[in-house]
Design a protein around this motif. Structure first.
Motif, mmCIF file in Angstrom:
data_model
loop_
_atom_site.group_PDB
_atom_site.id
_atom_site.type_symbol
_atom_site.label_atom_id
_atom_site.label_comp_id
_atom_site.label_asym_id
_atom_site.label_seq_id
_atom_site.Cartn_x
_atom_site.Cartn_y
_atom_site.Cartn_z
ATOM 1 N N LEU A 153 -10.900 -6.216 -2.463
ATOM 2 C CA LEU A 153 -11.247 -5.069 -2.014
ATOM 3 C C LEU A 153 -10.994 -4.657 -0.523
ATOM 4 O O LEU A 153 -10.903 -3.585 0.183
ATOM 5 C CB LEU A 153 -12.450 -4.612 -2.385
ATOM 6 N N ARG A 200 -8.337 4.033 -0.948
ATOM 7 C CA ARG A 200 -7.253 4.470 -1.822
ATOM 8 C C ARG A 200 -7.937 4.636 -3.498
ATOM 9 O O ARG A 200 -8.879 4.125 -3.756
ATOM 10 C CB ARG A 200 -6.371 3.251 -1.942
ATOM 11 N N HIS A 247 0.754 -1.169 -0.078
ATOM 12 C CA HIS A 247 0.161 -0.013 0.003
ATOM 13 C C HIS A 247 0.742 1.284 0.047
ATOM 14 O O HIS A 247 0.585 2.165 -0.558
ATOM 15 C CB HIS A 247 -0.801 0.020 1.337
ATOM 16 N N GLU A 275 -6.309 -9.240 -5.818
ATOM 17 C CA GLU A 275 -6.415 -8.258 -4.345
ATOM 18 C C GLU A 275 -7.804 -8.573 -4.091
ATOM 19 O O GLU A 275 -8.827 -8.289 -4.964
ATOM 20 C CB GLU A 275 -5.775 -7.239 -4.298
ATOM 21 N N TRP A 281 -7.621 -1.689 0.542
ATOM 22 C CA TRP A 281 -8.036 -0.701 -0.838
ATOM 23 C C TRP A 281 -9.303 0.131 -0.769
ATOM 24 O O TRP A 281 -9.300 0.933 -1.529
ATOM 25 C CB TRP A 281 -8.117 -1.798 -1.969
ATOM 26 N N MET A 327 -6.735 -4.473 -9.513
ATOM 27 C CA MET A 327 -6.697 -3.011 -9.171
ATOM 28 C C MET A 327 -5.823 -2.220 -10.070
ATOM 29 O O MET A 327 -4.792 -2.497 -10.160
ATOM 30 C CB MET A 327 -6.290 -2.970 -7.450
ATOM 31 N N ARG A 353 -5.001 1.840 -10.806
ATOM 32 C CA ARG A 353 -4.999 3.314 -10.299
ATOM 33 C C ARG A 353 -5.840 4.190 -10.933
ATOM 34 O O ARG A 353 -5.857 4.200 -12.066
ATOM 35 C CB ARG A 353 -3.689 3.735 -10.148
ATOM 36 N N VAL A 372 -8.330 3.528 -6.359
ATOM 37 C CA VAL A 372 -8.404 2.477 -7.197
ATOM 38 C C VAL A 372 -9.546 1.978 -7.800
ATOM 39 O O VAL A 372 -10.648 2.335 -6.891
ATOM 40 C CB VAL A 372 -7.805 1.250 -6.716
#
Length: 265
Positions: free
Chosen positions: A93, A100, A77, A91, A97, A222, A224, A102
């Motif tokens: 959620l 963040r 992270h 990954e 995350w 994920m 960005r 994403v």
């Protein structure tokens, strides 16, 4: 193509859809050791399901380059927040995350964590009824159901009798060493313990594996928000492998499962 970094996820534009990625775009992908999904090697190779997927996809198109960024479960992270990578595969959620920036694909894998103990006379599934009271060995930075998905080692060591390492293999060896003051229960993803028992059939009679899961998770890719590739584009890149069955066969070879909505395509 890349000489020092591993190329990643490429499919031809001729598939009939716009990928939303321009030619010669480099995508930084965070990877940490999470066998059998991904096994990170010192020479920058990635093995396991991810390595096989990369090999399958990199041959399709040479215009998109994916650069591998090695991270760790504990650091992933922070590395994301530092801008070191833009995409991470497989990954949940729920694994830190939520707040963040994403966007996530729909689930592309399912697995679960189970408890593993030494099989002893008189020991049965009830041994796992109060697992939080046992001496536990776990991976630093992984999220565990019994601990409320916390990854704060200091907090966990205050609340539980827990030993951390960076290797499932080491944790299983601690269980086999029969040192209950240090390690009574290891928490292992089911796909890994299945792989281990296939490779080491002599351990089948040595381990007691819980029927109860510590947690069951659906894994996604994920991306960005505002990054060089979107989650929707990643889904479209995977679509041909899903539709012709190659992705499901890869997943099953590694003891994993695809979500039911993908399996039925």
């Amino acid at each position: 193509m890349l000489k020092t970094a591993l190329p990643y996820l490429c499919l031809p534009v001729a598939l009939g859809f716009a990928t939303g990625v321009s030619s010669e775009t480099e995508i930084a992908v965070g990877v940490y050791d999470f066998p059998p999904l991904a096994a990170v090697r010192e020479n920058t190779r990635v093995e396991g399901l991810l390595g096989e997927l990369l090999t399958e996809l990199e041959t399709a198109d040479r215009e998109i380059t994916f650069r591998i960024v090695h991270t760790s479960p504990k650091r992933r992270h922070l590395d994301f927040e530092a801008g070191l990578y833009d995409v991470i595969f497989f990954e949940s959620l729920n694994w830190g995350w939520e707040s963040r920036p994403v966007a996530a694909t729909r689930p592309v894998l399912t697995d679960e964590d189970v408890y593993v103990a030494l099989d002893k006379p008189g020991r049965d599934q009830s041994f796992f009824d109060n697992v939080a009271d046992r001496a536990i060995v776990a991976i630093s930075g992984y999220h565990y159901g019994f601990a409320g998905l916390s990854t704060d080692n200091a907090d966990l060591q205050e609340r539980f009798q827990i030993e951390f390492s960076h290797s499932h293999e080491r944790n299983l060896n601690l269980i086999k060493a029969d040192r209950p003051s240090l390690a009574e229960v290891a928490i292992i993803n089911r796909s890994y313990i299945q792989m281990h028992l296939e490779q080491h059939p002599e351990d089948r009679a040595r381990f007691l594996v819980s029927e109860m899961a510590d947690q069951t998770y659906q894994l996604r890719i994920m991306a960005r928000k505002g990054g060089p590739i979107t989650a929707a584009t990643l889904e479209r890149l995977l679509l041909p492998l899903i539709e012709d069955g190659r992705y499901q066969r890869m997943v099953e070879r590694h003891g994993l499962q695809v979500p039911s909505e993908l399996a039925g395509r």
